[in-house]
Design a protein around this motif. Structure first.
Motif, short mmCIF file in Angstrom:
data_model
loop_
_atom_site.label_atom_id
_atom_site.label_comp_id
_atom_site.label_asym_id
_atom_site.label_seq_id
_atom_site.Cartn_x
_atom_site.Cartn_y
_atom_site.Cartn_z
N ARG A 289 -1.42 3.30 -2.04
CA ARG A 289 -1.26 4.77 -2.11
C ARG A 289 -2.36 5.47 -3.02
O ARG A 289 -2.83 6.63 -2.42
CB ARG A 289 0.10 5.02 -2.89
CG ARG A 289 1.24 5.06 -1.90
CD ARG A 289 2.59 5.68 -2.73
NE ARG A 289 2.91 5.05 -4.08
CZ ARG A 289 4.00 4.17 -3.95
NH1 ARG A 289 4.67 3.86 -2.93
NH2 ARG A 289 4.15 3.65 -5.17
N TYR A 290 -2.86 5.02 -4.06
CA TYR A 290 -3.80 5.42 -4.81
C TYR A 290 -5.14 5.65 -4.08
O TYR A 290 -5.61 6.49 -4.00
CB TYR A 290 -4.07 4.55 -6.10
CG TYR A 290 -5.19 5.40 -6.95
CD1 TYR A 290 -4.65 6.00 -7.93
CD2 TYR A 290 -6.59 4.85 -7.00
CE1 TYR A 290 -5.72 6.77 -8.86
CE2 TYR A 290 -7.60 5.36 -7.71
CZ TYR A 290 -6.91 6.44 -8.58
OH TYR A 290 -7.93 6.87 -9.47
N THR B 20 3.10 -3.53 -7.03
CA THR B 20 1.45 -3.06 -7.44
C THR B 20 0.59 -2.77 -6.29
O THR B 20 -0.15 -2.11 -6.19
CB THR B 20 0.85 -4.40 -7.99
OG1 THR B 20 1.83 -4.36 -9.44
CG2 THR B 20 -0.42 -4.21 -8.79
N LEU B 21 0.86 -3.66 -5.13
CA LEU B 21 -0.20 -3.56 -4.01
C LEU B 21 0.23 -2.24 -3.28
O LEU B 21 -0.84 -1.46 -2.78
CB LEU B 21 0.23 -4.72 -2.84
CG LEU B 21 -0.31 -6.09 -3.63
CD1 LEU B 21 0.19 -7.24 -2.55
CD2 LEU B 21 -1.63 -6.05 -3.91
N HIS B 22 1.36 -1.80 -3.37
CA HIS B 22 1.75 -0.48 -2.69
C HIS B 22 1.29 0.35 -3.47
O HIS B 22 0.56 1.56 -2.89
CB HIS B 22 3.31 -0.60 -2.60
CG HIS B 22 3.92 0.45 -1.57
ND1 HIS B 22 5.12 1.03 -1.93
CD2 HIS B 22 3.24 1.23 -0.46
CE1 HIS B 22 5.29 1.69 -0.57
NE2 HIS B 22 4.30 2.09 -0.01
N ASP B 23 1.40 0.40 -4.80
CA ASP B 23 0.61 1.42 -5.67
C ASP B 23 -0.83 1.59 -5.17
O ASP B 23 -1.42 2.81 -5.25
CB ASP B 23 1.15 0.90 -7.01
CG ASP B 23 2.34 1.60 -7.85
OD1 ASP B 23 2.98 2.09 -6.94
OD2 ASP B 23 2.58 1.22 -8.84
N LYS C 205 -2.69 -5.51 5.79
CA LYS C 205 -1.60 -4.92 5.55
C LYS C 205 -2.14 -3.44 5.12
O LYS C 205 -3.36 -3.49 4.63
CB LYS C 205 -0.60 -5.20 4.89
CG LYS C 205 0.04 -6.50 5.11
CD LYS C 205 0.68 -6.28 6.49
CE LYS C 205 1.37 -7.77 6.91
NZ LYS C 205 1.88 -7.86 8.26
N SER C 206 -1.59 -2.47 5.28
CA SER C 206 -2.00 -0.88 4.74
C SER C 206 -0.90 -0.20 4.60
O SER C 206 0.25 -0.74 4.58
CB SER C 206 -2.70 -0.47 6.10
OG SER C 206 -1.79 -0.17 7.12
N LEU C 207 -1.14 1.17 4.07
CA LEU C 207 -0.09 1.86 3.59
C LEU C 207 0.85 2.30 4.83
O LEU C 207 2.12 2.41 4.53
CB LEU C 207 -0.77 3.35 3.09
CG LEU C 207 0.31 4.33 2.46
CD1 LEU C 207 0.81 3.61 1.12
CD2 LEU C 207 -0.45 5.39 1.83
N SER C 208 0.44 2.35 5.94
CA SER C 208 1.13 2.67 7.08
C SER C 208 1.80 1.49 7.82
O SER C 208 2.60 1.51 8.68
CB SER C 208 0.45 3.44 7.93
OG SER C 208 -0.71 3.09 8.31
N GLU C 209 1.15 0.29 7.54
CA GLU C 209 1.41 -0.82 8.21
C GLU C 209 1.92 -1.78 7.12
O GLU C 209 0.99 -2.43 6.56
CB GLU C 209 0.50 -1.47 9.23
CG GLU C 209 0.98 -2.77 9.91
CD GLU C 209 2.35 -2.88 10.61
OE1 GLU C 209 3.03 -3.72 10.32
OE2 GLU C 209 2.37 -1.92 11.27
N PRO C 210 3.17 -2.17 6.58
CA PRO C 210 4.25 -1.69 7.22
C PRO C 210 4.93 -0.63 7.02
O PRO C 210 6.04 -0.40 7.67
CB PRO C 210 5.08 -3.01 6.92
CG PRO C 210 4.68 -3.10 5.41
CD PRO C 210 3.44 -2.90 5.65
#
Length: 202
Positions: A187-188, A181-184, A146-151
Motif C-alpha cells: 500500500r505504501y 506487514t507485506l500488505h502495508d 503478489k501485489s496490492l491488487s493480486e490477491p
C-alpha cells in the motif's frame, strides 16, 4: 654486549614490531571493511533476482522517515537500479510478532509486485514462528509475484481469516503479523511510487 645495550635493542625491536603491526592493520582495515560491506550486501540482497540490478542498493538509501503504517513501522528503504533506471525498491519494515519485534526486508519491483521477502531480525518461538528466519524460506516465497491488487485487499489475510494464505504451522500470530506487514508495504509503495522510483504507475 652489556645488559643496558640488550634492553635498548629489545625496546627498539618491540617498537618496530608494534609499528609494523599498526601499519599493516591501518592499511588493510579499509579493504577488510569494504569486503565485509560486500558480504553484508550480498546477504541482504539475495532476495533480488540475479541480474535485476547493477548498482549497490544499500549505498543508495531512500529519504524515508520512520513511518507508522496500519500494522507495521516503515524503518527505511533503498533503491535498486539497472542501467540507471529504477528496478526495485527495498523497504525495511518492523512489526510485532508473538514474542517480540520482527524486522523484514521487502523487495518490490517498479510495477508493484513483490520480488522477495527476507527476515532480518526476529525472536519468535524456535521451531514454530522462528522458522521465519530460515533462508531460503518456503513460506515467504509464496508471496513472490503478489501485489496490492493480486490477491486484493480481502485476500491479504490467513485462510482462517477468510484470506488466501496459509500460516506457518503453529504460528498464527507470527504469520498474521508478516502478512499484514507485506500488505502495508505494498500500500505504501502504491501511494508513494513516484517519489520512491521517480516513475508513475504503468
Amino acid at each position: 654486549m652489556n645488559r643496558a645495550t640488550s634492553v635498548v635493542i629489545l625496546i627498539v625491536l618491540a617498537g618496530l614490531g608494534m609499528g609494523t603491526t599498526y601499519l599493516v592493520h591501518h592499511t588493510s582495515a579499509p579493504r577488510i571493511a569494504a569486503e565485509q560491506r560486500l558480504i553484508d550486501s550480498r546477504n541482504l540482497l539475495d532476495l533480488l533476482p540475479p541480474g535485476s540490478y547493477d548498482n549497490q542498493p544499500l549505498e543508495q538509501p531512500l529519504s524515508l522517515p520512520s513511518t507508522r503504517l496500519a500494522n507495521s513501522t516503515l524503518l527505511g528503504g533503498y533503491l535498486a537500479t539497472k542501467a540507471g533506471q529504477p528496478s526495485a525498491v527495498l523497504l525495511r519494515s518492523q512489526t510485532l510478532g508473538y514474542a517480540g519485534s520482527i524486522d523484514v526486508l521487502i523487495a518490490i519491483d517498479v510495477n508493484g509486485k513483490l520480488l522477495g521477502v527476507k527476515t532480518l531480525k526476529q525472536s519468535e518461538t524456535p521451531g514454530l514462528g522462528g522458522k521465519l528466519a530460515d533462508w531460503p524460506n518456503t513460506w515467504l516465497q509464496v508471496f513472490t509475484g503478489k501485489s496490492l491488487s493480486e490477491p486484493g485487499d480481502n485476500g491479504w489475510a490467513l485462510k482462517k481469516d477468510q484470506g488466501q494464505f496459509d500460516q506457518i504451522a503453529g504460528a498464527t500470530i507470527t504469520s498474521r503479523a508478516v502478512i499484514n506487514t507485506l500488505h502495508d508495504a505494498l500500500r505504501y509503495f502504491d501511494e508513494h511510487r513516484q517519489p520512491l522510483t521517480g516513475s508513475n504507475p504503468p
